[in-house]
Design an enzyme around this catalytic site. Structure first.
Site, PDB file in Angstrom:
ATOM      1  N   PRO A   1    -102.210 -19.492 -14.079  1.00 20.44           N
ATOM      2  CA  PRO A   1    -102.929 -20.024 -12.911  1.00 20.44           C
ATOM      3  C   PRO A   1    -104.009 -19.044 -12.457  1.00 20.44           C
ATOM      4  CG  PRO A   1    -100.724 -19.244 -12.305  1.00 20.44           C
ATOM      5  CD  PRO A   1    -100.797 -19.218 -13.795  1.00 20.44           C
TER       6      PRO A   1
ATOM      7  N   ALA B   1    -103.281 -21.516  -7.797  1.00 23.41           N
ATOM      8  CA  ALA B   1    -102.551 -21.538  -6.533  1.00 23.41           C
ATOM      9  C   ALA B   1    -103.192 -22.567  -5.609  1.00 23.41           C
ATOM     10  CB  ALA B   1    -102.597 -20.163  -5.884  1.00 23.41           C
TER      11      ALA B   1
ATOM     12  N   TYR C   1     -97.304 -13.263  -1.373  1.00 22.04           N
ATOM     13  CA  TYR C   1     -97.488 -14.468  -0.572  1.00 22.04           C
ATOM     14  C   TYR C   1     -96.161 -14.850   0.100  1.00 22.04           C
ATOM     15  CZ  TYR C   1    -101.944 -14.354  -2.997  1.00 22.04           C
ATOM     16  OH  TYR C   1    -103.157 -13.950  -3.474  1.00 22.04           O
TER      17      TYR C   1
ATOM     18  N   LEU D   1    -101.890  -8.605 -19.042  1.00 24.39           N
ATOM     19  CA  LEU D   1    -102.504  -7.792 -20.104  1.00 24.39           C
ATOM     20  C   LEU D   1    -101.872  -8.041 -21.469  1.00 24.39           C
ATOM     21  CD1 LEU D   1    -103.571  -4.321 -18.649  1.00 24.39           C
ATOM     22  CD2 LEU D   1    -105.003  -6.189 -19.449  1.00 24.39           C
TER      23      LEU D   1
ATOM     24  N   GLY E   1    -104.414 -15.029 -18.789  1.00 25.73           N
ATOM     25  CA  GLY E   1    -105.413 -15.236 -17.750  1.00 25.73           C
ATOM     26  C   GLY E   1    -106.777 -14.806 -18.250  1.00 25.73           C
TER      27      GLY E   1
HETATM   28  C1  LIG Z   1    -109.612 -15.065 -11.471  1.00 22.29           C
HETATM   29  C2  LIG Z   1    -108.126 -14.914 -11.330  1.00 22.29           C
HETATM   30  C3  LIG Z   1    -107.447 -15.755 -10.461  1.00 22.29           C
HETATM   31  C4  LIG Z   1    -106.056 -15.674 -10.349  1.00 22.29           C
HETATM   32  N1  LIG Z   1    -105.390 -16.583  -9.573  1.00 22.29           N
HETATM   33  C5  LIG Z   1    -104.044 -16.626  -9.603  1.00 22.29           C
HETATM   34  C6  LIG Z   1    -103.342 -17.687  -8.993  1.00 22.29           C
HETATM   35  O1  LIG Z   1    -103.916 -18.651  -8.499  1.00 22.29           O
HETATM   36  N2  LIG Z   1    -101.984 -17.628  -8.997  1.00 22.29           N
HETATM   37  C7  LIG Z   1    -101.304 -16.612  -9.608  1.00 22.29           C
HETATM   38  O2  LIG Z   1    -100.081 -16.598  -9.585  1.00 22.29           O
HETATM   39  N3  LIG Z   1    -101.949 -15.630 -10.241  1.00 22.29           N
HETATM   40  C8  LIG Z   1    -103.295 -15.625 -10.273  1.00 22.29           C
HETATM   41  N4  LIG Z   1    -103.958 -14.680 -10.991  1.00 22.29           N
HETATM   42  C9  LIG Z   1    -103.166 -13.779 -11.852  1.00 22.29           C
HETATM   43  C10 LIG Z   1    -103.090 -14.349 -13.280  1.00 22.29           C
HETATM   44  O3  LIG Z   1    -102.422 -15.596 -13.306  1.00 22.29           O
HETATM   45  C11 LIG Z   1    -102.363 -13.365 -14.216  1.00 22.29           C
HETATM   46  O4  LIG Z   1    -101.030 -13.239 -13.791  1.00 22.29           O
HETATM   47  C12 LIG Z   1    -103.031 -12.014 -14.227  1.00 22.29           C
HETATM   48  O5  LIG Z   1    -104.431 -12.139 -14.327  1.00 22.29           O
HETATM   49  C13 LIG Z   1    -102.504 -11.129 -15.357  1.00 22.29           C
HETATM   50  O6  LIG Z   1    -102.684 -11.771 -16.598  1.00 22.29           O
HETATM   51  P1  LIG Z   1    -103.937 -11.437 -17.575  1.00 22.29           P
HETATM   52  O7  LIG Z   1    -103.890  -9.954 -17.850  1.00 22.29           O
HETATM   53  O8  LIG Z   1    -103.686 -12.281 -18.786  1.00 22.29           O
HETATM   54  O9  LIG Z   1    -105.200 -11.815 -16.853  1.00 22.29           O
HETATM   55  C14 LIG Z   1    -105.341 -14.711 -11.090  1.00 22.29           C
HETATM   56  C15 LIG Z   1    -106.046 -13.843 -11.928  1.00 22.29           C
HETATM   57  C16 LIG Z   1    -107.406 -13.951 -12.068  1.00 22.29           C
HETATM   58  C17 LIG Z   1    -108.120 -13.039 -13.031  1.00 22.29           C
END
Ligand SMILES: Cc1cc2nc3c(=O)[nH]c(=O)nc-3n(C[C@H](O)[C@H](O)[C@H](O)COP(=O)(O)O)c2cc1C
Length: 392
Positions: free
Chosen positions: A28, A62, A188, A310, A332
């Protein structure tokens, strides 16, 4: 297709009545482009990139269960029926490609009413086109010392939050989603109830671990009653507060077990987001730094998990699934950087027919291009047809 040669990342995974065609899931990610909580063309463009990318599932960002539950004024909402049609438009993009899609529903609690990240992410002020609103929390403790003091929720307020989650779940069902993810992470509202750092209540909603788990479990129970049994409920947890006085992994194992008993199908395992005193806490951000928590919850609570954080290479993701440390992998930023990640992963990991992870409209041509590419030599980024006569 012979399954013995199929990388584990590309094997299907079933949860209640939903089958993910592979283990790669869009995490998300808030886009901050909603208007009064409504979906905008941006959201459709954003999700179209991934609906055509070969992912095995997607979780919408979210989405506020109430206007005051939004993180920023640009966050999506699901507090009124008029918001359903826009969400259904996103769902249709994924369903057109046979990809299950869920929505993360949440309440931002004391971290609500903030500016968008690129505008500083600080609490909104009282003036302007997007004025601040009153935030709520388990206790009247601000997120950071200079942030607004939230209102401690009373019994009626807590009952209202549970009812809002249920209404949001029903609207998600009406929008056609395949699963719902409860946002219980990142500082949250539900996380602030679970964590002793932010929950100083002395009633049934605070104090002991059991009391601090009460609201997350009540929300899951109420949603389980309201949604069809075939529809998985996922819970995103911050498995640890990186502070010895906060949540421990074993607390999270206990919550995962209680949520499983309440009908939650999978834990999506993140971490952090809460503060202790004036310190913003986070773990060292190394590749896969949250995977050990996903693994521990899976083993300790006997519940499937999704790892996130990551995870950046196909090999890393394959290893996590093959070693049974998580069942799904959420991506993400790697998917933002490379929406073709699933196709690339299929090639790198030796998928017997990598093109088939993509829609046939792409696969048809890429399959025919593959033998052509096999006869090209490349030097310094330039391709030549030197060995083309060896095969056609
Ligand atoms: C632009 C952006 C928006 C995000 N929005 C949410 C969100 O809406 N809900 C959530 O639980 N995590 C959110 N995250 C966290 C990501 O879901 C993810 O857990 C985090 O970026 C780590 O994963 P990654 O290293 O693959 O990016 C967001 C991250 C990014 C970069």
């Amino acid at each position: 297709m012979p399954t013995e040669t199929m990388p584990r990342l590309f094997t299907p995974f079933s949860l209640a009545g939903v089958t993910f065609p592979n283990r790669i899931v869009l995490s998300p990610m808030c886009q901050y482009e909603a208007v009064n909580g409504h979906v905008q063309p941006w959201h459709l463009a954003h999700h179209a990139r991934f609906a055509l990318s070969g992912v095995g599932g997607a979780v919408l960002e979210a989405t506020g269960i109430s206007p005051e539950g939004r993180i920023t004024p640009g966050c999506l909402g699901i507090w009124e029926d008029g918001q359903i049609a826009g969400l259904a438009g996103i769902v249709a993009l994924y369903h057109g490609q046979g990809i299950p899609v869920g929505i993360q529903i949440g309440h931002a609690g004391r971290k609500a009413s903030t500016a968008r990240p690129w505008d500083g992410a600080a609490p909104l002020g009282p003036e302007g086109p997007e004025p601040a609103w009153q935030t709520v929390a388990p206790s009247a403790l601000p997120h950071l010392p200079n942030w607004p003091v939230p209102q401690a929720l009373d019994e009626a307020g807590i009952a209202g939050v549970i009812a809002d989650f249920v209404s949001a779940g029903k609207r998600a069902l009406a929008a056609g989603v395949d699963f719902v993810e409860i946002h219980g992470a990142h500082g949250y509202l539900l996380h602030t109830f679970f964590s002793p750092l932010s929950n100083h209540r002395t009633d049934q909603w605070g104090g002991s671990l059991e009391n601090r788990m009460r609201l997350p479990v009540a929300v899951a129970t109420a949603l389980r009653e309201a949604l069809p049994a075939a529809m998985p409920i996922i819970y995103r947890i911050s498995a640890v507060d990186p502070d010895p006085a906060g949540i421990t992994t074993e607390d999270s194992v206990a919550l995962a077990a209680a949520l499983k008993a309440a009908g939650v199908s999978l834990m999506d395992v993140s971490s952090g987001g809460i503060v202790s005193g004036s310190v913003r806490l986070s773990l060292p951000q190394e590749p896969g730094f949250q995977v050990p928590f996903a693994s521990r919850l899976r083993e300790g609570a006997h519940i499937p998990t999704m790892a996130v954080g990551l995870i950046i290479t196909p090999e890393q993701a394959e290893e996590i699934v093959a070693e049974g440390r998580a069942d799904l992998i959420a991506f993400g930023r790697e998917l933002l950087a490379d929406p073709a990640f699933a196709y690339r992963a299929a090639q790198v990991l030796g998928h017997p027919a990598p093109e088939t992870v993509l829609p046939r409209n792409f696969a048809f041509y890429l399959e025919r291009r593959a033998p052509l590419l096999a006869h090209l030599d490349s030097e310094n980024g330039h391709y030549t047809r030197t060995n083309v006569r060896n095969g056609g």
